[in-house]
Scaffold this active site. Sequence first.
Site, PDB file in Angstrom:
ATOM      1  N   VAL A 164      40.657  39.705  40.973  1.00 30.42           N
ATOM      2  CA  VAL A 164      40.439  38.256  40.940  1.00 30.42           C
ATOM      3  C   VAL A 164      39.210  37.932  40.089  1.00 30.42           C
ATOM      4  O   VAL A 164      39.284  37.190  39.113  1.00 30.42           O
ATOM      5  CB  VAL A 164      40.280  37.695  42.377  1.00 30.42           C
ATOM      6  CG1 VAL A 164      39.852  36.238  42.327  1.00 30.42           C
ATOM      7  CG2 VAL A 164      41.585  37.837  43.135  1.00 30.42           C
ATOM      8  N   LEU A 193      46.261  32.791  40.851  1.00 30.27           N
ATOM      9  CA  LEU A 193      46.844  33.635  39.801  1.00 30.27           C
ATOM     10  C   LEU A 193      47.677  34.740  40.431  1.00 30.27           C
ATOM     11  O   LEU A 193      47.380  35.222  41.520  1.00 30.27           O
ATOM     12  CB  LEU A 193      45.762  34.230  38.904  1.00 30.27           C
ATOM     13  CG  LEU A 193      44.786  35.264  39.461  1.00 30.27           C
ATOM     14  CD1 LEU A 193      45.373  36.662  39.513  1.00 30.27           C
ATOM     15  CD2 LEU A 193      43.533  35.279  38.620  1.00 30.27           C
ATOM     16  N   LEU A 202      46.533  30.047  52.137  1.00 23.81           N
ATOM     17  CA  LEU A 202      47.371  30.833  53.051  1.00 23.81           C
ATOM     18  C   LEU A 202      48.791  30.269  53.081  1.00 23.81           C
ATOM     19  O   LEU A 202      49.769  31.009  53.104  1.00 23.81           O
ATOM     20  CB  LEU A 202      46.788  30.824  54.475  1.00 23.81           C
ATOM     21  CG  LEU A 202      45.421  31.474  54.685  1.00 23.81           C
ATOM     22  CD1 LEU A 202      45.075  31.498  56.170  1.00 23.81           C
ATOM     23  CD2 LEU A 202      45.400  32.889  54.134  1.00 23.81           C
ATOM     24  N   PHE A 260      54.594  30.548  52.057  1.00 24.28           N
ATOM     25  CA  PHE A 260      55.847  29.948  51.575  1.00 24.28           C
ATOM     26  C   PHE A 260      56.506  30.835  50.515  1.00 24.28           C
ATOM     27  O   PHE A 260      57.720  31.013  50.511  1.00 24.28           O
ATOM     28  CB  PHE A 260      55.585  28.548  50.979  1.00 24.28           C
ATOM     29  CG  PHE A 260      55.664  27.439  51.986  1.00 24.28           C
ATOM     30  CD1 PHE A 260      54.865  27.446  53.112  1.00 24.28           C
ATOM     31  CD2 PHE A 260      56.537  26.380  51.809  1.00 24.28           C
ATOM     32  CE1 PHE A 260      54.928  26.424  54.054  1.00 24.28           C
ATOM     33  CE2 PHE A 260      56.620  25.348  52.741  1.00 24.28           C
ATOM     34  CZ  PHE A 260      55.812  25.371  53.861  1.00 24.28           C
ATOM     35  N   CYS A 268      48.048  40.261  48.600  1.00 17.26           N
ATOM     36  CA  CYS A 268      47.915  38.952  49.260  1.00 17.26           C
ATOM     37  C   CYS A 268      48.939  38.635  50.335  1.00 17.26           C
ATOM     38  O   CYS A 268      48.573  38.224  51.431  1.00 17.26           O
ATOM     39  CB  CYS A 268      47.959  37.844  48.207  1.00 17.26           C
ATOM     40  SG  CYS A 268      46.426  37.718  47.309  1.00 17.26           S
TER      41      CYS A 268
HETATM   42  C1  UDX Z   1      50.629  36.263  44.870  1.00 15.98           C
HETATM   43  C2  UDX Z   1      50.800  34.772  44.589  1.00 15.98           C
HETATM   44  O1  UDX Z   1      51.952  34.582  43.758  1.00 15.98           O
HETATM   45  C3  UDX Z   1      49.545  34.224  43.914  1.00 15.98           C
HETATM   46  O2  UDX Z   1      49.666  32.821  43.714  1.00 15.98           O
HETATM   47  C4  UDX Z   1      48.351  34.515  44.792  1.00 15.98           C
HETATM   48  O3  UDX Z   1      47.161  34.087  44.164  1.00 15.98           O
HETATM   49  C5  UDX Z   1      48.244  36.001  45.091  1.00 15.98           C
HETATM   50  O4  UDX Z   1      49.469  36.483  45.657  1.00 15.98           O
HETATM   51  P1  UDX Z   1      50.783  38.500  43.412  1.00 15.98           P
HETATM   52  O5  UDX Z   1      50.791  39.204  44.725  1.00 15.98           O
HETATM   53  O6  UDX Z   1      49.816  38.935  42.366  1.00 15.98           O
HETATM   54  O7  UDX Z   1      50.510  36.930  43.619  1.00 15.98           O
HETATM   55  O8  UDX Z   1      52.244  38.588  42.758  1.00 15.98           O
HETATM   56  P2  UDX Z   1      53.640  37.835  42.985  1.00 15.98           P
HETATM   57  O9  UDX Z   1      54.217  37.552  41.662  1.00 15.98           O
HETATM   58  O10 UDX Z   1      53.521  36.706  43.915  1.00 15.98           O
HETATM   59  O11 UDX Z   1      54.548  38.979  43.652  1.00 15.98           O
HETATM   60  C6  UDX Z   1      54.302  39.485  44.942  1.00 15.98           C
HETATM   61  C7  UDX Z   1      55.396  40.457  45.336  1.00 15.98           C
HETATM   62  O12 UDX Z   1      56.644  39.802  45.539  1.00 15.98           O
HETATM   63  C8  UDX Z   1      55.669  41.539  44.291  1.00 15.98           C
HETATM   64  O13 UDX Z   1      55.858  42.787  44.927  1.00 15.98           O
HETATM   65  C9  UDX Z   1      56.943  41.065  43.627  1.00 15.98           C
HETATM   66  O14 UDX Z   1      57.677  42.103  43.052  1.00 15.98           O
HETATM   67  C10 UDX Z   1      57.673  40.446  44.816  1.00 15.98           C
HETATM   68  N1  UDX Z   1      58.682  39.445  44.435  1.00 15.98           N
HETATM   69  C11 UDX Z   1      58.318  38.297  43.783  1.00 15.98           C
HETATM   70  C12 UDX Z   1      60.025  39.637  44.786  1.00 15.98           C
HETATM   71  O15 UDX Z   1      60.363  40.663  45.396  1.00 15.98           O
HETATM   72  N2  UDX Z   1      60.946  38.685  44.453  1.00 15.98           N
HETATM   73  C13 UDX Z   1      60.605  37.536  43.804  1.00 15.98           C
HETATM   74  O16 UDX Z   1      61.495  36.713  43.549  1.00 15.98           O
HETATM   75  C14 UDX Z   1      59.248  37.337  43.459  1.00 15.98           C
HETATM   76  P1  ADP Z   2      40.520  41.379  44.599  1.00 14.81           P
HETATM   77  O1  ADP Z   2      41.968  41.676  44.352  1.00 14.81           O
HETATM   78  O2  ADP Z   2      40.325  40.385  45.724  1.00 14.81           O
HETATM   79  O3  ADP Z   2      39.761  41.006  43.366  1.00 14.81           O
HETATM   80  P2  ADP Z   2      39.330  44.050  44.508  1.00 14.81           P
HETATM   81  O4  ADP Z   2      39.278  45.081  45.595  1.00 14.81           O
HETATM   82  O5  ADP Z   2      40.067  44.315  43.257  1.00 14.81           O
HETATM   83  O6  ADP Z   2      39.870  42.718  45.228  1.00 14.81           O
HETATM   84  O7  ADP Z   2      37.833  43.654  44.088  1.00 14.81           O
HETATM   85  C1  ADP Z   2      36.785  43.380  44.966  1.00 14.81           C
HETATM   86  C2  ADP Z   2      35.492  43.991  44.400  1.00 14.81           C
HETATM   87  O8  ADP Z   2      34.385  43.516  45.170  1.00 14.81           O
HETATM   88  C3  ADP Z   2      35.417  45.516  44.445  1.00 14.81           C
HETATM   89  O9  ADP Z   2      35.249  46.021  43.137  1.00 14.81           O
HETATM   90  C4  ADP Z   2      34.191  45.811  45.351  1.00 14.81           C
HETATM   91  O10 ADP Z   2      33.432  46.923  44.898  1.00 14.81           O
HETATM   92  C5  ADP Z   2      33.382  44.530  45.203  1.00 14.81           C
HETATM   93  N1  ADP Z   2      32.443  44.266  46.309  1.00 14.81           N
HETATM   94  C6  ADP Z   2      32.698  44.267  47.638  1.00 14.81           C
HETATM   95  N2  ADP Z   2      31.584  43.931  48.339  1.00 14.81           N
HETATM   96  C7  ADP Z   2      30.591  43.708  47.433  1.00 14.81           C
HETATM   97  C8  ADP Z   2      29.204  43.313  47.517  1.00 14.81           C
HETATM   98  N3  ADP Z   2      28.620  43.067  48.692  1.00 14.81           N
HETATM   99  N4  ADP Z   2      28.495  43.187  46.369  1.00 14.81           N
HETATM  100  C9  ADP Z   2      29.095  43.426  45.173  1.00 14.81           C
HETATM  101  N5  ADP Z   2      30.388  43.785  45.024  1.00 14.81           N
HETATM  102  C10 ADP Z   2      31.139  43.926  46.127  1.00 14.81           C
END
Ligand code: UDX
Ligand code: ADP
Length: 463
Positions: A14, A164, A222, A227, A277
């Site tokens: 993120v 995203l 959430l 949804f 997520c």
């Molecule tokens: C999701 C939300 O889409 C995003 O808005 C939020 O910020 C984070 O969580 P992400 O998990 O990155 O994003 O990917 P997404 O495209 O939503 O797919 C999630 C899972 O659902 C994947 O495993 C994907 O393959 C699956 N999926 C998606 C299906 O199986 N069928 C579909 O039609 C769509």
């Molecule tokens: P997301 O998908 O939410 O971005 P990630 O696990 O990819 O989650 O990234 C979270 C990042 O935050 C990791 O790289 C982790 O090392 C960092 N992190 C966690 N706690 C702290 C902290 N207290 N200070 C700085 N970085 C942190």
Amino acid sequence: MKITKICCIGAGYVGGPTMAVIAQKCPHIQVTVVDLNEQRIKDWNDPNTDNIPIYEPGLSEIVAEARGRNLFFSTEVEKAIDEAQVIFISVNTPTKTYGKGKGMAADLKYIELCARQIAKVAKQNKIVVEKSTLPVRTAEAIKSILDNTGNGVQFQILSNPEFLAEGTAVTDLLNPDRILIGGDTTPEGEEAINALVDVYANWVSKDKILTTNVWSSELSKLTANAFLAQRISSINAMSELCEKTGADVNEVAKAIGMDSRIGPKFLKASVGFGGSCFQKDILNLVYIAKSYGLNEVADYWEQVIIMNDHQKRRFSNKIVQTLYNTVADKKITFLGWAFKKDTNDTRESAAIYVADDLINEQAKISVYDPKVSRNKMLSDLDYLETRTVEANSKALSIFDNAYEACKGSHAIAILTEWDEFTTYDWQKIYDSMHKPAFLFDGRNILNAKELESIGFIYKGIGS
Ligand code: UDX
Ligand code: ADP
């Protein structure tokens, strides 16, 4: 208030892409992304931007443009906090693995550490922005820590959830459906909201920037994920019924998706959703509902997860049943390990659970994924703690070439919808396999008729 310096705590899936896009679109703002993980920061600073730790189409070019100009990656967390007017918290909030709410609630220990660190360091007023997905009313906890442990400076807490999706992060950030900013309805809160609106307004039209109170913003994130995941579990539920009745889930999805009230997106039946997520956020929602005594609400949403777990298990069961009820010592090749295409992220990927089930049946699993490293795959399996690390590394063979991975296998299973799988020479793969050659398409991406004419026994989802 004009923002000129931003700090983001957490250089993950993120924080990294979001800050890269803010830096690209706002050259007048200095953006510093900090992380405790030294290796991760080193990788973000790799002179060759193709080696940055997160794979996202288009991201390496943006980092190449902004890094060193107004985008910086650093481990100096305190310095970056001190200098910034706005601090984004983008640290991980995994599901708790211990204590109260184990397996359901979000673990907020990383968030709390950030809040304490900000309170300790800040000597001027700051805006603190929650970017990570958080349970409703987390802002209140952050505020309490900041106000009670700080140096008497003022903090405004904003909720600015990230929508995203991985694999399309850059386009989602550049062209978001909406930006959501929640804050206090006091004059100071509104000033903070407006300051953040002005940052996004550098590239997002104002009618797409929604402002709400903090709790609505937190709960909207959430709700959106619940949804979206619900649509997938709904179509996956129909996929099982389609398999029994002779209907085809792709046809059903197309037919219902043309109803403008339903719409065509997120109706792809699959081996089950993964990602950092959906499961986490729904479990969190269930936990919150239960904590208010809303048991029917909790049960309603929990069913989305139960269906998803069923879909993953159903896929592994189908492989075992089709291969004459035994996969012991058979080579089964997985194409794909990531939770979706165009990402190297594997969190909660269906592949992990399907592999675990099949290894329990003593299968030998070979895997090819274009972007996931060997260590990641092994550590994903080890994390389940089903068997020893040695047993996992014996059961899983990892290849960097798909044709080699498929050679000599009894069955192939598609776990991720990578585009390249559709361009393979399937005749060549068929010729190198044991017969009958089975193909389980967990993503419905291949052409069943073509594969069957080659000789494969093809099993998609929901047909
Ligand atoms: C999701 C939300 O889409 C995003 O808005 C939020 O910020 C984070 O969580 P992400 O998990 O990155 O994003 O990917 P997404 O495209 O939503 O797919 C999630 C899972 O659902 C994947 O495993 C994907 O393959 C699956 N999926 C998606 C299906 O199986 N069928 C579909 O039609 C769509
Ligand atoms: P997301 O998908 O939410 O971005 P990630 O696990 O990819 O989650 O990234 C979270 C990042 O935050 C990791 O790289 C982790 O090392 C960092 N992190 C966690 N706690 C702290 C902290 N207290 N200070 C700085 N970085 C942190």
